[in-house]
Design an enzyme around this catalytic site. Structure first.
Site, PDB file in Angstrom:
ATOM      1  CB  SER A 146      -0.843  -0.014   1.281  1.00  0.00           C
ATOM      2  OG  SER A 146      -1.368   1.271   1.555  1.00  0.00           O
ATOM      3  CE1 TYR A 159      -3.278  -2.470   5.142  1.00  0.00           C
ATOM      4  CE2 TYR A 159      -2.705  -0.222   4.524  1.00  0.00           C
ATOM      5  CZ  TYR A 159      -3.198  -1.469   4.188  1.00  0.00           C
ATOM      6  OH  TYR A 159      -3.613  -1.717   2.899  1.00  0.00           O
TER       7      TYR A 159
HETATM    8  N1  LIG Z   1      -8.582  -0.887  -1.158  1.00  0.00           N
HETATM    9  C1  LIG Z   1      -7.497  -0.133  -1.075  1.00  0.00           C
HETATM   10  O1  LIG Z   1      -7.555   1.105  -1.231  1.00  0.00           O
HETATM   11  C2  LIG Z   1      -6.154  -0.743  -0.807  1.00  0.00           C
HETATM   12  C3  LIG Z   1      -5.042   0.093  -0.814  1.00  0.00           C
HETATM   13  C4  LIG Z   1      -3.791  -0.455  -0.571  1.00  0.00           C
HETATM   14  C5  LIG Z   1      -3.644  -1.809  -0.339  1.00  0.00           C
HETATM   15  N2  LIG Z   1      -4.755  -2.601  -0.319  1.00  0.00           N
HETATM   16  C6  LIG Z   1      -4.546  -4.028  -0.032  1.00  0.00           C
HETATM   17  O2  LIG Z   1      -5.168  -4.803  -1.018  1.00  0.00           O
HETATM   18  C7  LIG Z   1      -5.518  -6.073  -0.462  1.00  0.00           C
HETATM   19  C8  LIG Z   1      -6.965  -6.404  -0.800  1.00  0.00           C
HETATM   20  O3  LIG Z   1      -7.819  -5.461  -0.157  1.00  0.00           O
HETATM   21  P1  LIG Z   1      -9.240  -5.018  -0.749  1.00  0.00           P
HETATM   22  O4  LIG Z   1      -9.208  -3.549  -0.837  1.00  0.00           O
HETATM   23  O5  LIG Z   1      -9.578  -5.831  -1.932  1.00  0.00           O
HETATM   24  O6  LIG Z   1     -10.148  -5.382   0.516  1.00  0.00           O
HETATM   25  P2  LIG Z   1     -11.494  -6.273   0.650  1.00  0.00           P
HETATM   26  O7  LIG Z   1     -11.925  -6.080   2.042  1.00  0.00           O
HETATM   27  O8  LIG Z   1     -12.434  -5.971  -0.446  1.00  0.00           O
HETATM   28  O9  LIG Z   1     -10.959  -7.761   0.442  1.00  0.00           O
HETATM   29  C9  LIG Z   1     -10.063  -8.368   1.344  1.00  0.00           C
HETATM   30  C10 LIG Z   1     -10.438  -9.828   1.527  1.00  0.00           C
HETATM   31  O10 LIG Z   1      -9.460 -10.425   2.405  1.00  0.00           O
HETATM   32  C11 LIG Z   1     -10.141 -11.328   3.255  1.00  0.00           C
HETATM   33  N3  LIG Z   1      -9.378 -11.536   4.489  1.00  0.00           N
HETATM   34  C12 LIG Z   1      -9.138 -10.628   5.458  1.00  0.00           C
HETATM   35  N4  LIG Z   1      -8.457 -11.177   6.458  1.00  0.00           N
HETATM   36  C13 LIG Z   1      -8.254 -12.475   6.121  1.00  0.00           C
HETATM   37  C14 LIG Z   1      -7.606 -13.567   6.762  1.00  0.00           C
HETATM   38  N5  LIG Z   1      -7.041 -13.411   7.970  1.00  0.00           N
HETATM   39  N6  LIG Z   1      -7.569 -14.765   6.126  1.00  0.00           N
HETATM   40  C15 LIG Z   1      -8.146 -14.901   4.904  1.00  0.00           C
HETATM   41  N7  LIG Z   1      -8.779 -13.906   4.249  1.00  0.00           N
HETATM   42  C16 LIG Z   1      -8.836 -12.705   4.862  1.00  0.00           C
HETATM   43  C17 LIG Z   1     -11.487 -10.668   3.527  1.00  0.00           C
HETATM   44  O11 LIG Z   1     -12.452 -11.597   3.965  1.00  0.00           O
HETATM   45  C18 LIG Z   1     -11.809 -10.033   2.184  1.00  0.00           C
HETATM   46  O12 LIG Z   1     -12.642 -10.829   1.402  1.00  0.00           O
HETATM   47  C19 LIG Z   1      -5.247  -5.963   1.049  1.00  0.00           C
HETATM   48  O13 LIG Z   1      -3.998  -6.580   1.325  1.00  0.00           O
HETATM   49  C20 LIG Z   1      -5.164  -4.480   1.275  1.00  0.00           C
HETATM   50  O14 LIG Z   1      -4.376  -4.157   2.384  1.00  0.00           O
HETATM   51  C21 LIG Z   1      -5.998  -2.109  -0.562  1.00  0.00           C
END
Ligand SMILES: NC(=O)c1ccc[n+]([C@@H]2O[C@H](COP(=O)([O-])OP(=O)(O)OC[C@H]3O[C@@H](n4cnc5c(N)ncnc54)[C@H](O)[C@@H]3O)[C@@H](O)[C@H]2O)c1
Length: 265
Positions: A146, A159
């Site tokens: 991120s 984070y």
């Molecule tokens: N959305 C953003 O703006 C953003 C920005 C930077 C990084 N990210 C990263 O992208 C990745 C995906 O995030 P997203 O935005 O798609 O979020 P999201 O919440 O839509 O999806 C994340 C998924 O991970 C699953 N999850 C969480 N903890 C878990 C665990 N302990 N074991 C198994 N599954 C688990 C959740 O159930 C969920 O379905 C993450 O690593 C997040 O940190 C997202």
């Protein structure tokens, strides 16, 4: 003909958001996909959608903060699809507060999900990758960081530290696995419109409230748009991961790519 024909991919956090979009995109390009999530319902729904579209996928669910889940994912790929080519450890959530209000437990929770879980998945995959390396095919790990990790973000010492740690993990895996032909790269996302960044979504994971308080979401959105940027869709996020996954990108190794519509320039 798909750009990932014959490849086998393990994607964690694939029940929603970016991970779900990656699973669908990879499958549409010919990959067989192990769809993993903490929540079985959403993971199964992604699998059904992939199968309906003519793709290959299975669900293998569990908490990736546990070693047994990571081992089961690698086994599921090998048992069901007879191979392993791409890992995308995408599962994640946030648990924000300023440092003076954050407990050590909450700090460690983020290290466990964003650093330890990808490390455990890689360690479980090593024997399979090593044995397969004789075929000369370049395999891939695409870590998810991120801009909180690459640049820092107030309210996210936990984070941001963990997402920064995963960049070090990526670079070290790239060096260690040169000799077994596994490329390791990382995407650091800016603002992607998913459940993680939704306003007041009401869900929780292990005591962490998911989503942003309404006013924070609005402020974050304004911060991006005022700089001429925009929120990315999960599909755009998946597209950047796909770019690194395809054989045409086999020359890219050990790199961090910031994907944020350009606001970080
Ligand atoms: N959305 C953003 O703006 C953003 C920005 C930077 C990084 N990210 C990263 O992208 C990745 C995906 O995030 P997203 O935005 O798609 O979020 P999201 O919440 O839509 O999806 C994340 C998924 O991970 C699953 N999850 C969480 N903890 C878990 C665990 N302990 N074991 C198994 N599954 C688990 C959740 O159930 C969920 O379905 C993450 O690593 C997040 O940190 C997202």
């Amino acid at each position: 003909m798909g750009l990932l024909d014959g490849k086998v991919a393990v994607i964690t956090g694939a029940g929603r958001g970016i991970g779900a979009a990656v699973a669908k995109l990879f499958a549409s390009q010919g990959a067989s996909v192990v769809v993993s999530d903490l929540d079985e319902g959403p993971a199964q729904a992604v699998v059904e959608e992939i199968k309906k579209a003519g793709g290959k996928a299975i669900a293998c669910c569990g908490n990736v903060m546990e070693e047994a889940t990571n081992q089961a994912l690698i086994k599921a790929a090998v048992d069901s699809f007879k191979g392993l080519h791409i890992l995308v450890p995408c599962a994640g959530f946030c648990n924000d507060s300023v440092i003076q209000k954050m407990s050590l437990e909450v700090f460690r929770q983020m290290v466990a999900i964003h650093m330890e879980a990808p490390w455990m998945l890689c360690r479980a995959a090593y024997p399979v990758f090593k044995e397969a390396s004789a075929d000369g095919v370049i395999r891939k790990v695409i870590f998810i960081s991120s801009e909180a990790g690459s640049r820092g973000n107030a309210g996210q010492t936990n984070y941001a530290s963990a997402k920064s740690g995963v960049i070090g993990l990526m670079r070290t895996v790239a060096k260690e696995w040169l000799r077994i032909r596994v490329n390791s790269n990382c995407i650091a996302f800016g603002f992607v419109d998913t459940r993680l960044t939704q306003a007041d979504c009401g869900s929780t994971i292990m005591g962490a409230k998911i989503g942003l308080p309404g006013n924070l979401r609005q402020m974050a959105e304004q911060g991006v748009t005022m700089r001429g940027g925009r929120l990315l869709t999960p599909e755009e996020g998946a597209g950047s991961i796909f770019c690194l996954a395809i054989p045409q990108a086999d020359g890219i190794n050990g790199q961090l790519v910031e994907v944020d519509s350009g606001v970080g320039i």
